[in-house]
Design an enzyme around this catalytic site. Structure first.
Site, short mmCIF file in Angstrom:
data_model
loop_
_atom_site.label_atom_id
_atom_site.label_comp_id
_atom_site.label_asym_id
_atom_site.label_seq_id
_atom_site.Cartn_x
_atom_site.Cartn_y
_atom_site.Cartn_z
N SER A 202 15.06 95.34 67.84
CA SER A 202 16.30 95.58 66.97
C SER A 202 15.66 96.59 65.73
CB SER A 202 16.86 94.37 66.47
OG SER A 202 17.63 94.58 65.16
N TYR B 111 15.60 85.69 62.17
CA TYR B 111 15.81 86.61 63.45
C TYR B 111 15.06 87.81 63.42
CZ TYR B 111 18.36 89.95 66.37
OH TYR B 111 18.59 90.81 67.06
N LYS C 135 11.98 89.13 66.47
CA LYS C 135 11.81 90.54 67.08
C LYS C 135 10.41 90.92 66.88
CE LYS C 135 15.98 90.24 68.95
NZ LYS C 135 15.83 89.91 70.36
P1 NAD Z 1 24.62 87.74 73.14
O1 NAD Z 1 24.52 86.53 72.57
O2 NAD Z 1 25.91 88.19 73.72
O3 NAD Z 1 23.81 87.64 74.65
C1 NAD Z 1 22.54 86.96 74.62
C2 NAD Z 1 22.79 86.04 75.91
O4 NAD Z 1 21.42 85.28 75.77
C3 NAD Z 1 23.84 85.09 75.78
O5 NAD Z 1 24.40 85.16 77.12
C4 NAD Z 1 22.87 83.92 75.81
O6 NAD Z 1 23.84 82.88 76.56
C5 NAD Z 1 21.77 84.15 76.41
N1 NAD Z 1 20.62 83.03 75.97
C6 NAD Z 1 20.21 83.01 74.51
N2 NAD Z 1 19.30 82.05 74.62
C7 NAD Z 1 19.05 81.77 75.93
C8 NAD Z 1 17.90 80.86 76.51
N3 NAD Z 1 17.22 80.29 76.05
N4 NAD Z 1 17.83 80.83 77.98
C9 NAD Z 1 19.04 81.51 78.75
N5 NAD Z 1 19.63 82.20 78.12
C10 NAD Z 1 19.79 82.28 76.66
O7 NAD Z 1 23.66 88.92 72.32
P2 NAD Z 1 24.07 90.66 72.66
O8 NAD Z 1 24.45 90.97 71.64
O9 NAD Z 1 24.18 90.87 73.99
O10 NAD Z 1 22.38 90.92 72.42
C11 NAD Z 1 21.35 90.74 73.32
C12 NAD Z 1 19.74 91.04 72.93
O11 NAD Z 1 19.80 92.06 72.15
C13 NAD Z 1 19.46 89.81 71.91
O12 NAD Z 1 17.99 89.48 72.15
C14 NAD Z 1 19.71 90.36 70.52
O13 NAD Z 1 18.88 89.88 69.55
C15 NAD Z 1 19.32 91.77 70.91
N6 NAD Z 1 20.17 92.63 69.80
C16 NAD Z 1 21.42 92.58 69.56
C17 NAD Z 1 22.00 93.63 68.62
C18 NAD Z 1 23.58 93.49 68.22
O14 NAD Z 1 23.95 93.94 67.47
N7 NAD Z 1 24.30 93.11 69.33
C19 NAD Z 1 21.32 94.29 67.99
C20 NAD Z 1 19.90 94.51 68.28
C21 NAD Z 1 19.13 93.59 69.06
#
Ligand code: NAD
Ligand code: UDP
Length: 336
Positions: free
Chosen positions: A124, A148, A152
């Protein structure tokens, strides 16, 4: 390629799976539904017209995750699974460090055991901290302001160390800027729990009548209109960046941090105005105090992604506003 997608039913994961299926990759999703809904699986099938494998498994659960490696010949892993709410991470640091870091260690251990050494990791822009000046380049010093972000930054370090220990690994650390938007079908999109923390879901919930008005956090920043500037990227562009990244790491080794952003900054008021115009809906708002921890301006230097991956964001802010609204208006209560 046979690609294991952890967190593949989440917001970014589901859009990425669709783009991968389009190109006939074989997909194996592992997710525990801690922040997603089972209904997404059929929607991915409906949109893509393709089949894939799904395992309901917690990435922390080594025994059950190992079955996924035993039963599938995996070429690469795209690792989205993780908890992502900044405020919640401040309240529950142990849960965040455990879920995000321990699960990545379990995953890396199994990848080593089954000789799977290609990983695309969801990092991120938060790892750039509060002191760097935009446009942000990948070589800037990293720092974080909440648990958080620290997960990362620590995982990036872990993956660097894994490569140092075994030069057979090939890893892309993708640093996302601000993903918004939804699939243009309006069938899948972002479905936050409770009151949204992020700007676009808040705006769409105001538009659909679930919230009265948007609070704009800070109007005295040193930006063109005083409100905070961010680099918004359409989730489908972001998904395509993952396709390019997983193909890029396939025939080389090493670790590359790569920004996935549009390389352009828009203010909160730019987003609100664009949303109103694109969708012909009025968004009532009030200007309030700054939100603690926010910076004035954050946008990517997106040059490295273009150079290494041949990828750049194509969709406009108008596309993002239109697609976010199509998803929200067709699904006022998200996946429920
Ligand atoms: P999201 O919460 O929609 O998706 C994450 C998925 O991981 C979910 O479906 C959740 O059920 C699953 N999950 C979490 N812990 C788990 C575990 N221990 N075992 C199995 N499944 C698990 O989030 P997103 O927005 O799709 O983000 C995806 C990734 O990108 C994350 O790592 C997040 O930190 C990163 N990210 C997101 C953003 C954003 O703004 N959305 C920005 C930067 C980074
Ligand atoms: N923001 C806002 N009101 C909200 C949510 C966000 O004014 O209800 C602002 C926030 O201060 C920032 C921008 O919108 O300037 C993007 O915030 P978001 O939480 O979506 O992303 P991040 O802070 O992670 O960049």
């Amino acid at each position: 390629m046979n690609i294991l997608v952890t967190g593949g039913t989440g917001y970014i994961g589901s859009h990425t799976v669709i783009e991968l299926l389009k190109l006939d990759h074989n997909i194996i999703i592992a997710d525990n539904f801690s922040n997603s809904k089972p209904g997404v699986l059929n929607l991915i099938r409906e949109i893509s017209g393709k089949e894939f494998k799904f395992y309901q498994v917690d990435i922390l659960d080594r025994e059950n995750l190992e079955k996924v490696f035993i039963n599938n010949s995996i070429d690469a892993v795209i690792h989205f699974a993780g908890l992502k709410a900044v405020g919640e991470s401040v309240a529950m640091p142990v849960a965040y460090y455990h879920n995000n870091i321990t699960s990545t260690l379990v995953l890396c251990d199994l990848m080593n055991k089954y000789d799977v050494k290609n990983m695309v990791f969801s990092s991120s822009a938060t790892v750039y901290g509060m002191n760097n000046i935009s446009p942000l380049t990948e070589d800037l010093p990293l720092s974080t302001t909440n648990p958080y972000g620290s997960t990362k930054m620590m995982i990036e370090q872990i993956l660097q160390d894994v490569y140092i220990s075994d030069n057979g690994w090939s890893t892309a650390l993708l640093r996302y800027f601000n993903p918004i938007g939804a699939h243009e079908s309006g069938k899948i999109g972002e479905d936050p729990n409770g009151i949204p923390n992020n700007l676009m879901p808040y705006i769409t919930q105001v538009a659909v009548g679930k919230r009265d008005q948007l609070s704009i956090f800070g109007s005295d920043y040193d930006t063109h209109d005083g409100t905070g500037v961010r680099d918004y990227i359409h989730v489908v562009d972001l998904a395509r960046g993952h396709v390019k990244a997983v193909e890029y790491i396939a025939d080389k080794t090493g670790v590359e941090a790569i920004n996935l952003g549009a390389g352009k900054g828009y203010s909160v008021l730019d987003v609100v105005n664009n949303f109103q115009k694109a969708n012909e809906i009025k968004i009532p708002y009030v200007l309030t105090d700054r939100r603690p921890g926010d910076i004035a301006t954050c946008y990517a230097d997106a040059g490295k992604a273009e150079k290494l991956l041949g990828w750049k964001a194509e969709k406009t802010l108008e596309d993002m506003c239109r697609d976010s609204w199509r998803w929200q208006s067709k699904n006022p209560n998200g996946y429920e």
